[in-house]
Enzyme design. Sequence first.
Site, PDB file in Angstrom:
ATOM      1  N   HIS A  66       0.850  -1.201   0.000  1.00 61.77           N
ATOM      2  CA  HIS A  66       0.000   0.000   0.000  1.00 61.77           C
ATOM      3  C   HIS A  66       0.882   1.247   0.000  1.00 61.77           C
ATOM      4  CE1 HIS A  66      -3.963   1.872   1.640  1.00 61.77           C
ATOM      5  NE2 HIS A  66      -3.216   2.820   1.086  1.00 61.77           N
ATOM      6  N   HIS A  68       1.388   5.143  -2.294  1.00 62.74           N
ATOM      7  CA  HIS A  68       0.841   6.060  -3.301  1.00 62.74           C
ATOM      8  C   HIS A  68       1.897   6.892  -4.026  1.00 62.74           C
ATOM      9  CE1 HIS A  68      -3.354   5.469  -1.969  1.00 62.74           C
ATOM     10  NE2 HIS A  68      -2.857   5.433  -0.741  1.00 62.74           N
ATOM     11  N   HIS A 223      -5.260  -0.503   6.115  1.00 61.06           N
ATOM     12  CA  HIS A 223      -4.777   0.332   7.234  1.00 61.06           C
ATOM     13  C   HIS A 223      -5.678   0.209   8.482  1.00 61.06           C
ATOM     14  CE1 HIS A 223      -7.507   3.171   5.305  1.00 61.06           C
ATOM     15  NE2 HIS A 223      -6.603   3.612   4.445  1.00 61.06           N
ATOM     16  N   ALA A 227      -9.953   4.915   9.181  1.00 56.26           N
ATOM     17  CA  ALA A 227     -11.052   5.002   8.211  1.00 56.26           C
ATOM     18  C   ALA A 227     -11.961   3.782   8.295  1.00 56.26           C
ATOM     19  CB  ALA A 227     -10.516   5.184   6.789  1.00 56.26           C
ATOM     20  N   ASP A 281       1.689   3.423   3.285  1.00 55.37           N
ATOM     21  CA  ASP A 281       0.656   4.366   2.840  1.00 55.37           C
ATOM     22  C   ASP A 281       1.328   5.681   2.459  1.00 55.37           C
ATOM     23  OD1 ASP A 281      -1.854   5.249   2.130  1.00 55.37           O
ATOM     24  OD2 ASP A 281      -2.603   5.515   4.161  1.00 55.37           O
TER      25      ASP A 281
END
Length: 391
Positions: A66, A68, A223, A227, A281
């Site tokens: 994960h 970005h 994660h 969230a 992340d």
Amino acid sequence: MAMNRLAVTARKIITPDTVILDGVVLVEGSKILEVGSRQKVRFTETEFPIVDGPHHFLAPGFIDVHVHGALGRDVMEGTSDALDVISQAMVRHGTTAYFATTVTASSLKTLQAVEALGSQVGQPRRGARMVGIHLEGPFINSEKPGIHPVEHIHPPSVPIFDELLVHSGDHIKIITVAPEVEGGLELVQHARSKGVVVSIGHSNATLEETREAIKLGATNVTHVFNAMRAFSHRDPGILGAVLTNSDVWVELIADGVHVSPVAINLLIKCKQSNRILLITDGISATGMPDGQYRFGDCRVMLSGGVCRSPDGKLAGSTLTQDQALRNLLYWSGLPLEEIVCMVTKNPAEATGLADRKGSLGPGQDADMVLLKMDLTVQTTIVQGEVSYSTG
């Protein structure tokens, strides 16, 4: 043409199933030829030039499921230039393989991103190799968006997923889904039937809804703690389901900002170390000074190493996998070998890569990292080539 050969030596090799003292890994081409102690493995320096780590730990290359972006670049750009920068940034911190992770965007931009990324999977580059795409969004719950733009969140849709999968060249390997949203459970089952790993995330699912998703094929959690529906003693939700299920893999951002070290130790007590995936992340702000950066179509502010949206929401991280390793060693007191599993063997097993990555053994990809005594990176080898070294 003769294949590249190396002999990588170390004070301690963490395979990570076993520990070999005063060991050596012989590499031929992009594969590991032999692993063992210096006393048992015979070779000459003429045949196998030595990469020496006399006071070092040698571990398999780290795998990030994960991430970005990094160094001002975002995977949503999809260009070879952007991925070169990101890959080179990651390899400096021991990461040798990663899943380029999207962020919710317009239908057109998402389609363009997965198509561009799909064409780049497996491409040789000086740095970590992209081994697949992690589709994080748009099939999430607008009640738990995190930084994802709510206007582009879309109800889970099998036809849209299939279109994205085709455009990616079948390189979408992980998908984050909110199973409680209408169409979510159908997508969980369908994605699994296509061989895609389903991760529950950006979700407000109840205990029962989470258990149903797991029953239908969801194996991972995106994660963990972040969230997602909060845990309550009367409404345990996603956390209640996954903390009491020994089979589910959980992504963990071990930066001390996203999850308290106390919660991390609770997670370890519930899950044990063999189901935790240390992720970054990481976003484009990773490795950069304070300022404004891109996260998909969003603009975020980096201050003191922490990224936030204009309204104060956490926006990914600037964590690296070697730092996550050091953090967890400090916070948990677990043996180094167990924590190494969280960045090597565990992510390989959780994503179907274990036949070639995540461990050091004959026939495995020659991805490995030499760590100094302080667990900073000395040398990273990707597919048998030295991709980074501090000299």
